[in-house]
Motif scaffolding. Sequence first.
Motif, PDB file in Angstrom:
ATOM      1  N   UNK A 163       0.529  -1.259   0.353  1.00  0.00           N
ATOM      2  CA  UNK A 163       0.211   0.718  -0.522  1.00  0.00           C
ATOM      3  C   UNK A 163       1.298   0.914  -0.238  1.00  0.00           C
ATOM      4  N   UNK A 164       2.364   0.919   1.046  1.00  0.00           N
ATOM      5  CA  UNK A 164       2.621   2.238   0.557  1.00  0.00           C
ATOM      6  C   UNK A 164       3.878   2.814   0.371  1.00  0.00           C
ATOM      7  N   UNK A 165       4.296   1.552  -0.705  1.00  0.00           N
ATOM      8  CA  UNK A 165       5.384   1.430  -1.651  1.00  0.00           C
ATOM      9  C   UNK A 165       5.009   2.250  -2.598  1.00  0.00           C
ATOM     10  N   UNK A 166       6.502   3.007  -3.167  1.00  0.00           N
ATOM     11  CA  UNK A 166       6.125   4.426  -3.933  1.00  0.00           C
ATOM     12  C   UNK A 166       6.295   4.070  -5.480  1.00  0.00           C
ATOM     13  N   UNK A 167       5.404   5.374  -5.879  1.00  0.00           N
ATOM     14  CA  UNK A 167       4.859   4.731  -7.557  1.00  0.00           C
ATOM     15  C   UNK A 167       6.137   3.969  -8.090  1.00  0.00           C
ATOM     16  N   UNK A 168       7.435   4.891  -7.481  1.00  0.00           N
ATOM     17  CA  UNK A 168       8.118   4.881  -8.623  1.00  0.00           C
ATOM     18  C   UNK A 168       8.982   2.712  -8.952  1.00  0.00           C
TER      19      UNK A 168
END
Length: 199
Positions: free
Chosen positions: A103-108
């Motif tokens: 859920x909090x994995x950065x978009x990159x």
Amino acid sequence: MSMEPSDYVKRLPIGQAIPFDADGIPGWEIFPFTGDLKVKPLEEPVLPEPPRRGDPGGEPCSVCTAPDTDYIWSDEHWRLRTFDAAAIPALVMLEPREHFDMADLPAERAAELGALFQRVERAVTALGGIARVHVARFGDGASHLHWWFAARPEGMLQLRGSCLLIWEDVLPKVDAEIWAEINRKIAAGMAEGGGVTHV
């Protein structure tokens, strides 16, 4: 976190006998067990749930402190680990270097997953004799995101599908020297696309 069971949980047959569904998994040819099996009764829900490793209030995250030498391959953002032993042709786990869950994995980092999944699958199937590479994410024990990659051996149709990791638990383990060579080959395959091997 909720203190009350959800409507779904309230409808479950907690503590009651649960019959096998004649058309359910125990009747499938891929189910690893036979004989007179019984379904365990469901236990009462535990709310709030206890913290996972790496969650606030839980045990420290062992992934965050693990050195690269605990892995078979790594790059700037990702690391691939294996296990001391396994009973299937390959079993590896992909983890981000930094502490994130899905859920909090950065978009990159999330944008890199498709290509990474392909690289892991190609490195595993390059071993030969691999029909499929199953990919799974559970995350109930640790909050540090980790993706499982499990190889199903070609021709072993009984090991297809959702029971592969159960079969992995009951079959004899691969010889240690062979297992080490398998993981060296997977690491080398990953390194062809960048990053470094650690085995």
